[in-house]
Motif scaffolding. Structure first.
Motif, PDB file in Angstrom:
ATOM      1  N   ALA A  78       0.822  -1.215   0.000  1.00  0.00           N
ATOM      2  CA  ALA A  78       0.000   0.000   0.000  1.00  0.00           C
ATOM      3  C   ALA A  78       0.850   1.256   0.000  1.00  0.00           C
ATOM      4  O   ALA A  78       2.041   1.235   0.332  1.00  0.00           O
ATOM      5  N   LEU A  79       0.197   2.355  -0.344  1.00  0.00           N
ATOM      6  CA  LEU A  79       0.755   3.695  -0.181  1.00  0.00           C
ATOM      7  C   LEU A  79      -0.099   4.456   0.820  1.00  0.00           C
ATOM      8  O   LEU A  79      -1.325   4.365   0.809  1.00  0.00           O
ATOM      9  N   ASP A  80       0.548   5.228   1.670  1.00  0.00           N
ATOM     10  CA  ASP A  80      -0.119   5.975   2.731  1.00  0.00           C
ATOM     11  C   ASP A  80      -1.016   7.070   2.146  1.00  0.00           C
ATOM     12  O   ASP A  80      -0.826   7.521   1.004  1.00  0.00           O
ATOM     13  N   ALA A  81      -1.974   7.516   2.960  1.00  0.00           N
ATOM     14  CA  ALA A  81      -2.818   8.646   2.590  1.00  0.00           C
ATOM     15  C   ALA A  81      -2.106   9.975   2.815  1.00  0.00           C
ATOM     16  O   ALA A  81      -2.390  10.960   2.143  1.00  0.00           O
ATOM     17  N   ASP A  82      -1.173  10.009   3.774  1.00  0.00           N
ATOM     18  CA  ASP A  82      -0.555  11.259   4.197  1.00  0.00           C
ATOM     19  C   ASP A  82       0.875  11.372   3.687  1.00  0.00           C
ATOM     20  O   ASP A  82       1.541  10.361   3.441  1.00  0.00           O
ATOM     21  N   SER A  83       1.309  12.595   3.540  1.00  0.00           N
ATOM     22  CA  SER A  83       2.732  12.883   3.352  1.00  0.00           C
ATOM     23  C   SER A  83       3.020  14.182   4.083  1.00  0.00           C
ATOM     24  O   SER A  83       2.179  15.088   4.118  1.00  0.00           O
ATOM     25  N   GLU A  84       4.201  14.259   4.686  1.00  0.00           N
ATOM     26  CA  GLU A  84       4.566  15.399   5.527  1.00  0.00           C
ATOM     27  C   GLU A  84       3.504  15.661   6.596  1.00  0.00           C
ATOM     28  O   GLU A  84       3.263  16.801   6.996  1.00  0.00           O
ATOM     29  N   GLY A  85       2.838  14.603   7.045  1.00  0.00           N
ATOM     30  CA  GLY A  85       1.836  14.721   8.090  1.00  0.00           C
ATOM     31  C   GLY A  85       0.513  15.311   7.648  1.00  0.00           C
ATOM     32  O   GLY A  85      -0.349  15.607   8.483  1.00  0.00           O
ATOM     33  N   VAL A  86       0.315  15.477   6.339  1.00  0.00           N
ATOM     34  CA  VAL A  86      -0.905  16.101   5.830  1.00  0.00           C
ATOM     35  C   VAL A  86      -1.605  15.146   4.871  1.00  0.00           C
ATOM     36  O   VAL A  86      -0.988  14.637   3.926  1.00  0.00           O
ATOM     37  N   GLU A  87      -2.887  14.926   5.103  1.00  0.00           N
ATOM     38  CA  GLU A  87      -3.644  14.030   4.236  1.00  0.00           C
ATOM     39  C   GLU A  87      -3.753  14.590   2.820  1.00  0.00           C
ATOM     40  O   GLU A  87      -4.138  15.741   2.621  1.00  0.00           O
ATOM     41  N   GLY A  88      -3.391  13.776   1.829  1.00  0.00           N
ATOM     42  CA  GLY A  88      -3.592  14.131   0.434  1.00  0.00           C
ATOM     43  C   GLY A  88      -2.640  15.168  -0.124  1.00  0.00           C
ATOM     44  O   GLY A  88      -2.775  15.560  -1.289  1.00  0.00           O
ATOM     45  N   LYS A  89      -1.662  15.616   0.659  1.00  0.00           N
ATOM     46  CA  LYS A  89      -0.788  16.711   0.200  1.00  0.00           C
ATOM     47  C   LYS A  89      -0.059  16.353  -1.087  1.00  0.00           C
ATOM     48  O   LYS A  89       0.179  17.225  -1.935  1.00  0.00           O
ATOM     49  N   PHE A  90       0.288  15.100  -1.246  1.00  0.00           N
ATOM     50  CA  PHE A  90       1.024  14.666  -2.439  1.00  0.00           C
ATOM     51  C   PHE A  90       0.177  14.803  -3.711  1.00  0.00           C
ATOM     52  O   PHE A  90       0.716  14.996  -4.800  1.00  0.00           O
ATOM     53  N   TYR A  91      -1.154  14.744  -3.577  1.00  0.00           N
ATOM     54  CA  TYR A  91      -2.029  14.604  -4.742  1.00  0.00           C
ATOM     55  C   TYR A  91      -2.776  15.874  -5.150  1.00  0.00           C
ATOM     56  O   TYR A  91      -3.273  15.948  -6.273  1.00  0.00           O
ATOM     57  N   VAL A  92      -2.908  16.860  -4.272  1.00  0.00           N
ATOM     58  CA  VAL A  92      -3.791  17.995  -4.565  1.00  0.00           C
ATOM     59  C   VAL A  92      -3.008  19.179  -5.135  1.00  0.00           C
ATOM     60  O   VAL A  92      -1.784  19.269  -5.008  1.00  0.00           O
ATOM     61  N   TRP A  93      -3.769  20.114  -5.746  1.00  0.00           N
ATOM     62  CA  TRP A  93      -3.177  21.248  -6.459  1.00  0.00           C
ATOM     63  C   TRP A  93      -3.953  22.522  -6.146  1.00  0.00           C
ATOM     64  O   TRP A  93      -5.074  22.476  -5.666  1.00  0.00           O
ATOM     65  N   ASN A  94      -3.315  23.675  -6.464  1.00  0.00           N
ATOM     66  CA  ASN A  94      -4.077  24.925  -6.512  1.00  0.00           C
ATOM     67  C   ASN A  94      -3.928  25.523  -7.907  1.00  0.00           C
ATOM     68  O   ASN A  94      -2.975  25.211  -8.637  1.00  0.00           O
ATOM     69  N   LYS A  95      -4.871  26.348  -8.288  1.00  0.00           N
ATOM     70  CA  LYS A  95      -4.955  26.809  -9.677  1.00  0.00           C
ATOM     71  C   LYS A  95      -3.737  27.621 -10.100  1.00  0.00           C
ATOM     72  O   LYS A  95      -3.226  27.455 -11.221  1.00  0.00           O
TER      73      LYS A  95
END
Length: 490
Positions: free
Chosen positions: A361-378
């Motif tokens: 599996a791969l974790d949901a969190d990175s750097e202690g933040v959920e989803g940080k690896f996957y999300v973006w801002n415009k």
């Protein structure tokens, strides 16, 4: 990086600009009985102030000798709420002192010990009507369960007592109402024994169970739970329910075969196919599917498949590959084949051992933040796509952002989870662009975002290699070859 200072466990690294007093600092943290384990999940807890034991004779004998209740806490490395409870409670020294004083504390990786997880999950579900992870269950000194639950907050919230309140209430009950606790544990164990033995001795032929009437009835009951707008079954949180989708696909196929042989069957088969494909389509378009890197997260927290908890499990992706292969063979829809290819690429890239085994599996969190690896801002996306070597113009960037639902305000906690709200064919037609040109634009933009994402701190990899899950992925690769003819999968 130089000036390395280390003790037997910890390493501090400083460059030449570090103050000398920092470079000479030894970092001391608590160490418990998990420090010599191999499970990534157990090692995550090896430096909690809680005096965790692995499951084994040492902990069980200590509970008997001291006549203390046992707390068993079960989770897995990629579990988001497991991490939350660790940060809130298991890393807190006052809470740990309470746990150490009142209980013998045992940590279990549910993927390493599915046998124990099954027993205690059944117990908690019998007691509370629901289950999940983290799973926290209290046992008598002879390891019989008498109370349990899942996540408990550090302060009273969500109509739940705080974790410290639970600890104190359970300990008081064990001390003051011991006979009642022992009786409750014995009754629960008896109930679990009866439930697990139900039907085992029955000598019933499969033809007597799988009649046409029972199969039609099963399909009818499944469709009563179907979400005909967003796909899937039931309300949020939504899991892929691949076996249910596979049943509907098989039901459609078998009924159509029966109709071809002259048997009169209901038109429910067409509705079953529609619901199965709607469920796959909505997942593929949603945030539960990684639009950049392929692969599915474990489940969605909402009804429209937007926001997962981001952990990616080997077995979920294996099961989805199998059902996508069935859907592709039934419909010959190109998108199903593409998603199969993208998902296998993800597994090969991120979950494959050099010797060809598959990680868990791969974790949901990175750097202690959920989803940080996957999300973006415009703004981040616009700068990236307008810069070399991509060099998209304003119109192209606007199309890319519109297709993936990238907006100024985001669609999840101020950020954007990439998702698709309109099929490519419809989007291309609405925006007066050819399908080929749209695909080219999307590929160019996704490749740029993927290269940028690869620079981020990655989620933890759970590098256990589990035989059963590897067997599932082997089946998925074999069936993907059967569906697509791609030799590599075989």
């Amino acid at each position: 990086m130089d000036n390395v200072v280390e003790d037997s466990i910890f390493v501090i690294r400083c460059n030449d600009s570090c103050p000398k007093k920092i470079s000479l600092l030894f970092l001391h943290m608590p160490t418990n009985h998990l420090v010599h384990e191999t499970s990534p999940y157990l090692l995550q807890h090896a430096h909690n102030p809680v005096n965790w034991y692995p499951w084994g004779e040492e902990a069980l004998n200590r509970a008997k000798n001291e006549d203390k209740p046992i707390l068993v806490s079960i989770g897995y490395a990629a579990c988001h709420w497991c991490h939350v409870m660790e940060r809130e409670s298991f890393e807190d020294e006052k809470t740990a002192d309470l746990m150490n004083d009142l209980f013998i504390n045992i940590k279990i990786d549910r993927e390493e010990r599915p046998d124990l997880d099954h027993i205690y999950m059944d117990a908690v579900q019998a007691m509370t009507g629901s289950g999940g992870w983290p799973l926290n269950v209290f046992l008598t000194p002879d390891a019989r369960p008498f109370y349990g639950g899942t996540y408990f907050p550090p302060v009273k919230a969500f109509n739940r007592d705080s974790w410290t309140e639970i600890l104190q209430k359970v300990a008081n009950a064990f001390r003051e109402r011991r006979a009642e606790i022992d009786s409750q544990a014995a009754n629960l164990v008896q109930h679990l024994d009866q439930s697990n033995s139900f039907g085992q001795s029955a000598n019933v032929h499969s033809d007597e169970i799988f009649t046409w009437e029972s199969v039609h009835s099963a399909a009818e009951q499944v469709m009563k739970q179907a979400d005909t707008e967003e796909g899937g079954f039931g309300r949020a949180p939504k899991f892929p329910q691949t076996f249910t989708i596979q049943f509907l696909l098989n039901y459609h196929y078998v009924v159509n075969q029966a109709m071809a042989s002259g048997k009169d069957q209901p038109d429910a088969a067409d509705k079953a196919l529609q619901q199965a494909l709607l469920s796959l389509d909505k997942m593929i378009q949603g945030g539960i599917y990684d639009q950049l890197g392929g692969g599915f997260a474990r489940y969605s927290t909402d009804a429209e498949w937007l926001a997962p908890h981001f952990e990616k499990m080997l077995y979920d992706n294996a099961l989805l590959l199998m059902v996508l292969g069935d859907a592709f063979q039934l419909t010959h829809k190109d998108r199903y084949r593409e998603v199969m290819e993208e998902t296998i690429e993800f597994v090969e890239r991120e979950l494959m051992h050099p010797s060809k085994g598959f990680y868990s599996a791969l974790d949901a969190d990175s750097e202690g933040v959920e989803g940080k690896f996957y999300v973006w801002n415009k703004i981040e996306v616009e700068i990236l796509l307008s810069s070399a070597p991509v060099l998209m113009d304003e119109k192209e960037i606007k199309l890319f952002c519109s297709y993936y639902d990238i907006s100024n305000n985001g669609n999840w906690e101020g950020s954007t989870i990439l998702r698709v709200k309109q099929a490519r064919e419809e989007f291309a037609q609405k925006n007066n662009i050819s399908l080929e040109a749209l695909k080219s634009l999307l590929d160019k933009g996704c490749n740029a975002l993927m290269k940028e994402r690869d620079k981020r701190v990655r989620p933890l990899l759970d590098d256990k290699i589990i035989l059963g899950w590897n067997a599932l992925m082997n089946s998925a690769c074999s069936r993907s070859f059967a569906a697509t003819g791609i030799e590599k999968y075989r």
